[in-house]
Motif scaffolding. Structure first.
Motif, PDB file in Angstrom:
ATOM      1  N   GLY A 102       0.936  -1.180   0.004  1.00 48.06           N
ATOM      2  CA  GLY A 102       0.029  -0.125  -0.131  1.00 48.06           C
ATOM      3  C   GLY A 102       0.946   1.200  -0.017  1.00 48.06           C
ATOM      4  O   GLY A 102       2.055   1.236  -0.206  1.00 48.06           O
ATOM      5  N   ILE A 103       0.215   2.513   0.036  1.00 48.71           N
ATOM      6  CA  ILE A 103       1.017   3.570  -0.185  1.00 48.71           C
ATOM      7  C   ILE A 103       2.195   3.489   0.904  1.00 48.71           C
ATOM      8  O   ILE A 103       3.311   4.130   0.859  1.00 48.71           O
ATOM      9  N   ASN A 104       1.819   3.263   2.392  1.00 52.39           N
ATOM     10  CA  ASN A 104       2.926   3.399   3.340  1.00 52.39           C
ATOM     11  C   ASN A 104       4.092   2.435   3.342  1.00 52.39           C
ATOM     12  O   ASN A 104       5.234   2.673   3.734  1.00 52.39           O
ATOM     13  N   GLY A 105       3.532   1.120   2.901  1.00 47.82           N
ATOM     14  CA  GLY A 105       4.784   0.203   2.626  1.00 47.82           C
ATOM     15  C   GLY A 105       5.733   0.707   1.399  1.00 47.82           C
ATOM     16  O   GLY A 105       6.973   0.517   1.407  1.00 47.82           O
ATOM     17  N   CYS A 106       4.920   1.204   0.185  1.00 48.90           N
ATOM     18  CA  CYS A 106       5.774   1.555  -0.785  1.00 48.90           C
ATOM     19  C   CYS A 106       6.658   2.866  -0.390  1.00 48.90           C
ATOM     20  O   CYS A 106       7.740   3.073  -0.684  1.00 48.90           O
ATOM     21  N   SER A 107       5.994   4.015   0.238  1.00 47.64           N
ATOM     22  CA  SER A 107       6.874   5.217   0.814  1.00 47.64           C
ATOM     23  C   SER A 107       7.962   4.509   1.620  1.00 47.64           C
ATOM     24  O   SER A 107       9.168   5.294   1.380  1.00 47.64           O
TER      25      SER A 107
ATOM     26  N   ALA B 136      12.675  -5.441   0.118  1.00 47.45           N
ATOM     27  CA  ALA B 136      11.836  -6.195  -0.698  1.00 47.45           C
ATOM     28  C   ALA B 136      10.637  -5.988  -0.383  1.00 47.45           C
ATOM     29  O   ALA B 136      10.325  -5.984   0.983  1.00 47.45           O
ATOM     30  N   VAL B 137       9.565  -5.695  -1.005  1.00 50.14           N
ATOM     31  CA  VAL B 137       8.014  -5.729  -0.687  1.00 50.14           C
ATOM     32  C   VAL B 137       7.305  -6.831  -1.063  1.00 50.14           C
ATOM     33  O   VAL B 137       7.283  -7.110  -2.365  1.00 50.14           O
ATOM     34  N   LEU B 138       6.541  -7.309  -0.263  1.00 51.55           N
ATOM     35  CA  LEU B 138       5.884  -8.540  -0.386  1.00 51.55           C
ATOM     36  C   LEU B 138       4.506  -8.133  -0.236  1.00 51.55           C
ATOM     37  O   LEU B 138       3.929  -7.488   0.900  1.00 51.55           O
ATOM     38  N   GLU B 139       3.713  -8.201  -1.300  1.00 52.91           N
ATOM     39  CA  GLU B 139       2.314  -7.649  -1.582  1.00 52.91           C
ATOM     40  C   GLU B 139       1.494  -9.138  -1.868  1.00 52.91           C
ATOM     41  O   GLU B 139       1.600  -9.662  -2.818  1.00 52.91           O
ATOM     42  N   LYS B 140       0.377  -9.011  -1.129  1.00 52.56           N
ATOM     43  CA  LYS B 140      -0.611 -10.393  -1.391  1.00 52.56           C
ATOM     44  C   LYS B 140      -1.254 -10.331  -2.539  1.00 52.56           C
ATOM     45  O   LYS B 140      -1.462 -11.447  -3.425  1.00 52.56           O
ATOM     46  N   THR B 141      -1.395  -9.115  -3.185  1.00 50.15           N
ATOM     47  CA  THR B 141      -2.182  -9.027  -4.616  1.00 50.15           C
ATOM     48  C   THR B 141      -1.168  -8.227  -5.130  1.00 50.15           C
ATOM     49  O   THR B 141      -0.106  -8.612  -5.888  1.00 50.15           O
ATOM     50  N   LYS B 142      -2.047  -6.850  -5.638  1.00 54.65           N
ATOM     51  CA  LYS B 142      -1.134  -6.046  -6.480  1.00 54.65           C
ATOM     52  C   LYS B 142      -0.784  -4.764  -5.634  1.00 54.65           C
ATOM     53  O   LYS B 142      -1.628  -4.351  -4.682  1.00 54.65           O
ATOM     54  N   VAL B 143       0.191  -4.084  -6.174  1.00 49.58           N
ATOM     55  CA  VAL B 143       0.559  -2.742  -5.480  1.00 49.58           C
ATOM     56  C   VAL B 143      -0.601  -1.758  -5.339  1.00 49.58           C
ATOM     57  O   VAL B 143      -1.200  -1.733  -6.501  1.00 49.58           O
TER      58      VAL B 143
ATOM     59  N   ALA C 118      -3.570  -2.179  -3.961  1.00 50.78           N
ATOM     60  CA  ALA C 118      -4.910  -3.024  -4.390  1.00 50.78           C
ATOM     61  C   ALA C 118      -5.952  -2.553  -3.359  1.00 50.78           C
ATOM     62  O   ALA C 118      -6.988  -2.778  -3.649  1.00 50.78           O
ATOM     63  N   GLU C 119      -5.627  -1.932  -2.213  1.00 47.84           N
ATOM     64  CA  GLU C 119      -6.749  -1.959  -0.984  1.00 47.84           C
ATOM     65  C   GLU C 119      -6.587  -0.351  -0.732  1.00 47.84           C
ATOM     66  O   GLU C 119      -7.018   0.563  -1.685  1.00 47.84           O
ATOM     67  N   ALA C 120      -6.774   0.104   0.437  1.00 48.51           N
ATOM     68  CA  ALA C 120      -7.170   1.390   0.790  1.00 48.51           C
ATOM     69  C   ALA C 120      -6.445   2.599   0.088  1.00 48.51           C
ATOM     70  O   ALA C 120      -7.281   3.556  -0.518  1.00 48.51           O
TER      71      ALA C 120
ATOM     72  N   ARG D 226     -18.201   2.875   7.855  1.00 49.52           N
ATOM     73  CA  ARG D 226     -18.982   1.580   8.153  1.00 49.52           C
ATOM     74  C   ARG D 226     -17.935   0.714   9.235  1.00 49.52           C
ATOM     75  O   ARG D 226     -16.882  -0.107   8.608  1.00 49.52           O
ATOM     76  N   GLU D 227     -17.935   1.020  10.412  1.00 49.55           N
ATOM     77  CA  GLU D 227     -16.926   0.398  11.434  1.00 49.55           C
ATOM     78  C   GLU D 227     -16.982  -0.869  11.744  1.00 49.55           C
ATOM     79  O   GLU D 227     -18.422  -1.452  11.598  1.00 49.55           O
ATOM     80  N   GLY D 228     -16.001  -1.863  11.202  1.00 39.59           N
ATOM     81  CA  GLY D 228     -16.107  -3.271  11.705  1.00 39.59           C
ATOM     82  C   GLY D 228     -16.164  -3.807  10.196  1.00 39.59           C
ATOM     83  O   GLY D 228     -16.359  -5.181  10.292  1.00 39.59           O
ATOM     84  N   GLU D 229     -16.514  -3.146   9.208  1.00 36.92           N
ATOM     85  CA  GLU D 229     -16.649  -3.735   7.904  1.00 36.92           C
ATOM     86  C   GLU D 229     -15.649  -3.936   7.033  1.00 36.92           C
ATOM     87  O   GLU D 229     -14.891  -2.754   6.712  1.00 36.92           O
ATOM     88  N   MET D 230     -15.401  -5.016   6.447  1.00 32.25           N
ATOM     89  CA  MET D 230     -14.352  -5.039   5.334  1.00 32.25           C
ATOM     90  C   MET D 230     -15.002  -5.468   3.903  1.00 32.25           C
ATOM     91  O   MET D 230     -16.256  -5.759   4.039  1.00 32.25           O
ATOM     92  N   GLY D 231     -14.554  -5.741   2.672  1.00 30.05           N
ATOM     93  CA  GLY D 231     -15.011  -5.828   1.489  1.00 30.05           C
ATOM     94  C   GLY D 231     -15.325  -4.743   0.615  1.00 30.05           C
ATOM     95  O   GLY D 231     -15.096  -3.719   1.011  1.00 30.05           O
ATOM     96  N   LYS D 232     -15.310  -5.149  -0.703  1.00 29.61           N
ATOM     97  CA  LYS D 232     -15.368  -4.006  -1.607  1.00 29.61           C
ATOM     98  C   LYS D 232     -16.602  -3.567  -2.382  1.00 29.61           C
ATOM     99  O   LYS D 232     -16.822  -2.858  -2.993  1.00 29.61           O
ATOM    100  N   GLU D 233     -17.743  -4.420  -1.736  1.00 33.79           N
ATOM    101  CA  GLU D 233     -19.103  -4.280  -2.445  1.00 33.79           C
ATOM    102  C   GLU D 233     -19.493  -2.676  -2.122  1.00 33.79           C
ATOM    103  O   GLU D 233     -19.154  -2.422  -0.874  1.00 33.79           O
ATOM    104  N   VAL D 234     -20.148  -2.250  -2.854  1.00 35.42           N
ATOM    105  CA  VAL D 234     -20.670  -0.850  -2.688  1.00 35.42           C
ATOM    106  C   VAL D 234     -22.133  -0.912  -2.374  1.00 35.42           C
ATOM    107  O   VAL D 234     -23.056  -1.254  -3.354  1.00 35.42           O
ATOM    108  N   SER D 235     -22.680  -0.381  -1.218  1.00 46.68           N
ATOM    109  CA  SER D 235     -24.374  -0.633  -1.144  1.00 46.68           C
ATOM    110  C   SER D 235     -24.951   0.347  -2.002  1.00 46.68           C
ATOM    111  O   SER D 235     -24.558   1.611  -2.135  1.00 46.68           O
ATOM    112  N   ALA D 236     -26.248   0.173  -2.460  1.00 42.65           N
ATOM    113  CA  ALA D 236     -27.120   1.015  -3.047  1.00 42.65           C
ATOM    114  C   ALA D 236     -27.231   2.191  -2.262  1.00 42.65           C
ATOM    115  O   ALA D 236     -27.290   3.338  -2.785  1.00 42.65           O
TER     116      ALA D 236
END
Ligand code: FAD
Ligand code: GLY
Length: 382
Positions: free
Chosen positions: A13-18, A31-38, A40-42, A268-278
């Protein structure tokens, strides 16, 4: 695979890369080890505001750290753009912190007084003055705090620019490489295990955002992180509607160079996931339209979500953990883009034993005394 480095950074993420960028510049083998792509998250979900004066509610070492980070960008951005070849669309277009309720007006007037006392560049505008500065702001409001020099970037591009510049300086990036386990010897971190093999280093920095605590066997003493999901929408305008970033009590509108306008964000405290609610889309559009009616003529672009990593007292964890050789750079909550510049430098200073500011050392230590969640010193006032 069996690799040896000076420093391993978990999380691209931005803080690992910085952090990787600053360490590689100092000739560390990183070395930067990233579980998906640079990014990818927040870090790719952020609206990109560099708002040291807009979200931090009180004078504190944290406010001081945030301002110092903000002040690094005018020099750091050309350096990153040149090394990476990536434009991050840095603009200092100013921010209007709108008082959309009388309670918010009182709160902002208090912020105005404390920032004035601290010598910050800030003005108080009446509602008439707000409409003169930006006639598209039409909804009911009671004046605004005007932060003339406030800036913003395109956060996904800034994240990639840190990563590319770090690679140019010699850092190695391993994408799709999740860290499964810390390797310890005599109570000290000496490496990590991934599906592709083990990596070893003198120091390991965990910069996994909201996921930092999820690596097994970090132990009970490892500090808490609370995920706070945020959803955003983006519209496209054919001619500029707003010039400045507008931040109201529970939403903001960020006009981007090129014609996109971001409206964010839910909490949304306590929530993870990438879906966007209507309901989030409806809420954000209705807030945006009520303050800036002209946005109703915009066309739909997209919507997304990301997970902010919140700490128990609102301050990030930057420092040595209870495990020797394991450092933490996480918990930047609503301000990780703003804080990225100084986070990288501070983490590199810590690794080199050069971090000297005793207030920051104490304020951000992952080993500080934290028992339960406090009233956050950062945030929106809903
Ligand atoms: P992340 O970007 O989440 O990166 C962590 C990385 O670690 C991820 O890529 C993840 O895949 C990786 N990882 C995790 N576990 C492992 C593992 N075991 N192995 C390998 N890799 C791992 N901040 C601002 O300053 N200004 C804003 O305007 C702003 N707007 C925002 C709007 C929204 C909607 C949201 C959600 C956030 C916003 N923020 C903003 C906050 C900012 O986005 C975050 O504070 C920041 O991105 C956190 O960066 P990070 O590098 O710590 O974490
Ligand atoms: N700082 C903006 C957000 O986190 O939504």
């Amino acid at each position: 695979m069996n690799k040896n480095y000076d420093v391993l950074v978990i999380g691209g993420g931005i803080n690992g890369c910085s952090t990787a960028y600053q360490l590689a510049k100092r000739k560390k083998q990183v070395a930067v080890l990233e579980k998906t792509k640079v990014g990818a998250e927040a870090s790719s979900a952020a609206a990109g505001m560099l708002g040291a004066q807009s979200e931090i509610k009180e004078n504190s070492p944290f406010f001081d750290f945030a301002k110092s980070s903000r002040d690094m960008f005018p020099d750091l951005i050309p350096e990153l753009e040149e090394k990476s070849g990536i434009s991050v669309s840095f603009v200092q277009n100013g921010m209007l912190k709108i008082a959309d309720t009388m309670a918010e007006k009182e709160h902002l007037e208090e912020m105005y007084r404390f920032q004035k006392k601290e010598g910050e560049q800030v003005e108080w505008l009446s509602s008439e003055q707000v409409e003169q500065i930006d006639p598209s702001i039409q909804g009911e409001h009671f004046g605004a705090l005007y932060i003339r020099g406030d800036g913003q970037v395109k956060a996904p591009e800034l994240t990639k620019a840190y990563a590319r510049a770090a690679a140019v300086e010699g850092a190695d990036f391993y994408e799709y490489t999740p860290v499964l386990q810390l390797i310890q010897k005599n109570g000290s971190a000496i490496g990590v295990e991934t599906p592709g093999g083990s990596f070893y280093a003198d120091q390991v920095i965990l910069a996994g955002g909201a996921w930092s605590r999820m690596i097994p066997s970090l132990g009970e003493q490892f500090p808490e992180l609370v995920p706070v999901k945020g959803e955003c929408v983006s519209l496209r305008v054919s001619a500029p509607v707003l010039e400045k970033t507008v931040h109201a009590s529970d939403f903001y509108i960020v006009p981007k160079p090129g014609g996109s306008v971001i409206i964010g964000a839910t909490e949304r405290e306590g929530e993870m996931g990438k879906e966007v609610s209507a309901s989030a889309v409806q809420h954000l559009l209705s807030k945006g339209f009520s303050l800036v009616p002209k946005l109703q003529d915009a066309s739909w672009e997209t919507a997304w979500a990301g997970v902010r990593p919140q700490t128990l007292d609102g301050r990030p964890y930057l420092g040595q953990t209870h495990i020797n050789g394991l450092w933490l750079a996480a918990g930047h909550y609503r301000n990780g883009i703003l804080l990225s510049a100084l986070t990288g430098k501070w983490m590199a200073d810590l690794i080199e034993g050069k971090a000297a500011d005793s207030e920051w050392l104490a304020a951000f230590s992952p080993q500080r005394n934290l028992s339960e969640k406090e009233e956050p010193i950062v945030g929106i006032n809903d």
